[in-house]
Design a protein around this motif. Structure first.
Motif, mmCIF file in Angstrom:
data_model
loop_
_atom_site.group_PDB
_atom_site.id
_atom_site.type_symbol
_atom_site.label_atom_id
_atom_site.label_comp_id
_atom_site.label_asym_id
_atom_site.label_seq_id
_atom_site.Cartn_x
_atom_site.Cartn_y
_atom_site.Cartn_z
ATOM 1 N N ALA A 32 33.438 27.943 43.255
ATOM 2 C CA ALA A 32 32.219 28.356 42.551
ATOM 3 C C ALA A 32 32.387 29.751 41.954
ATOM 4 C CB ALA A 32 31.030 28.316 43.506
ATOM 5 N N LYS A 33 32.946 30.650 42.751
ATOM 6 C CA LYS A 33 33.152 32.025 42.277
ATOM 7 C C LYS A 33 34.133 32.050 41.110
ATOM 8 C CE LYS A 33 34.281 36.680 43.925
ATOM 9 N NZ LYS A 33 34.734 37.497 45.080
ATOM 10 N N ALA A 34 35.207 31.281 41.231
ATOM 11 C CA ALA A 34 36.211 31.230 40.160
ATOM 12 C C ALA A 34 35.617 30.666 38.870
ATOM 13 C CB ALA A 34 37.398 30.382 40.611
ATOM 14 N N ASN A 35 34.665 29.724 39.012
ATOM 15 C CA ASN A 35 34.025 29.113 37.841
ATOM 16 C C ASN A 35 32.850 29.941 37.308
ATOM 17 O OD1 ASN A 35 35.824 27.070 38.353
ATOM 18 N ND2 ASN A 35 34.307 25.448 38.588
ATOM 19 N N GLY A 36 32.509 31.016 38.027
ATOM 20 C CA GLY A 36 31.425 31.887 37.582
ATOM 21 C C GLY A 36 30.038 31.283 37.746
ATOM 22 N N ILE A 37 29.871 30.476 38.808
ATOM 23 C CA ILE A 37 28.561 29.849 39.032
ATOM 24 C C ILE A 37 28.024 30.200 40.421
ATOM 25 C CG2 ILE A 37 29.185 27.948 37.492
ATOM 26 C CD1 ILE A 37 29.494 26.160 39.897
ATOM 27 N N THR A 38 26.727 30.038 40.585
ATOM 28 C CA THR A 38 26.067 30.267 41.871
ATOM 29 C C THR A 38 25.885 28.923 42.549
ATOM 30 O OG1 THR A 38 24.872 32.136 40.926
ATOM 31 C CG2 THR A 38 24.043 31.258 42.995
ATOM 32 N N ALA A 39 26.425 28.772 43.751
ATOM 33 C CA ALA A 39 26.346 27.485 44.450
ATOM 34 C C ALA A 39 25.922 27.697 45.899
ATOM 35 C CB ALA A 39 27.692 26.770 44.397
ATOM 36 N N GLU A 40 25.004 26.866 46.355
ATOM 37 C CA GLU A 40 24.502 26.960 47.727
ATOM 38 C C GLU A 40 24.162 25.577 48.263
ATOM 39 O OE1 GLU A 40 21.178 29.541 48.335
ATOM 40 O OE2 GLU A 40 22.162 31.300 47.477
ATOM 41 N N SER A 41 24.140 25.473 49.590
ATOM 42 C CA SER A 41 23.530 24.298 50.207
ATOM 43 C C SER A 41 22.112 24.689 50.607
ATOM 44 C CB SER A 41 24.319 23.837 51.440
ATOM 45 O OG SER A 41 24.281 24.829 52.444
#
Length: 310
Positions: free
Chosen positions: A243-252
């Motif tokens: 997620a960090k490498a793709n520049g996005i915010t990701a959570e469960s």
């Protein structure tokens, strides 16, 4: 009161009827005379023992976390509700709803929309609030956003599609072909048959993904979110490095019960922007609950599975 409980972890045969005392309410609680509840995947996951390390429960355990019924008693500090009110709620985890009565904290309760039946209202709290918190709280969904919702024909997914559309989003959703008409009725703009089509070929550079499946689908979904976009999963922990490498915010996301948000959902229902979709109904009996659990565990139930109580 009659209740369906489990006295140990295991298969659906562990669901048995017991006669238990009516709960005693605290000062800030309501006692709800139950008319309906519903089934969610967490019900059978707890029953199987998948959650026992994260959530230690005492037996006998009443499962179920959706409530719809009539207020039969109010605590001394309750100010928003009165005896006789028709309400719905997602109670705290320790207060299960496969029973004729349930005690619920006042701040988790909302008035039932007048035009909804108790069965329809019971289908809303856990699934509807989960979808709301994924899309609105975390996803910050807004008009024009491209949103991918996996398994849009399921309990959570069907609410997510409608909530996203109510905000003006462009919605993609995966499901099997038998649910295409249903999803288009809900407002899906681009239907993706997961059996014949790779969602990554259709949904590209989306603003938000809501994952309800986990595993390989969750991992692959990270690749379809545009830089600066968001991904939320209710079925697994997203790969933080990717997620960090793709520049996005990701959570469960784990649902927080919230009566105020439930009232906001109720308002969308009053306006006709969100409608409950009940796919299956069973009675509050050992046989009924066992069949309902087994159906939910197939992951192929369309809409919500509701339990009628009285």
């Amino acid at each position: 009161m009659k209740a369906i409980v489990i006295e140990q972890y295991g298969g659906s045969e562990q669901l048995v009827e017991k006669d238990l005392p009516i709960p005693e309410i605290q000062n800030q609680q309501l006692l709800i005379e139950m008319h309906a509840t519903s089934i969610n995947p967490i019900d059978w996951k707890v029953r199987e023992g998948y959650m026992k390390d994260a959530m230690p429960f005492e037996f006998p355990l009443i499962l179920g976390w959706d409530a719809a019924g009539i207020v039969s008693e109010v605590g001394s500090k309750v100010t928003q509700f009165k005896k006789g009110d028709a309400v719905f709620a997602r109670p705290a985890m320790e207060n299960g709803t496969y029973s004729e009565y349930v005690a619920v904290d006042e701040d988790l309760v909302a008035l039932k929309p007048d035009h909804l039946s108790f069965e329809e209202a019971a289908s809303v709290p856990l699934a509807g609030l989960t979808a709301w918190q994924c899309l609105v709280d975390f996803g910050q969904v807004k008009k024009g956003d491209k949103v991918l919702i996996h398994a849009g024909s399921g309990g959570v997914g069907s609410y997510a599609v409608q909530i996203a559309k109510s905000f003006g989003a462009h919605v993609y959703s995966t499901a099997s072909s038998k649910n295409e008409a249903f999803l288009k009725e809900l407002g899906v703009d681009e239907f993706i048959d997961y059996k014949t089509t790779d969602f990554a070929d259709v949904a590209k550079d989306v603003d938000l993904v809501m994952d309800t499946m986990g595993g390989e689908i969750l991992e692959k979904s990270l690749d379809v979110v545009k830089k600066g976009g968001r991904l939320v999963s209710i079925s697994g922990e997203p790969n933080a490095e990717k997620a960090k490498a793709n520049g996005i915010t990701a959570e469960s996301l784990w649902l927080n019960p919230n009566g105020k948000q439930l009232a906001e959902l109720g308002q969308l229902m009053e306006e006709g922007k969100v409608k409950p979709h009940i796919g299956h109904t069973f009675p509050l009996t050992e046989k009924g609950l066992r069949e309902a659990h087994d159906l939910s565990a197939t992951h192929h139930a369309k809409g919500k599975i509701v339990i009628t109580i009285q």
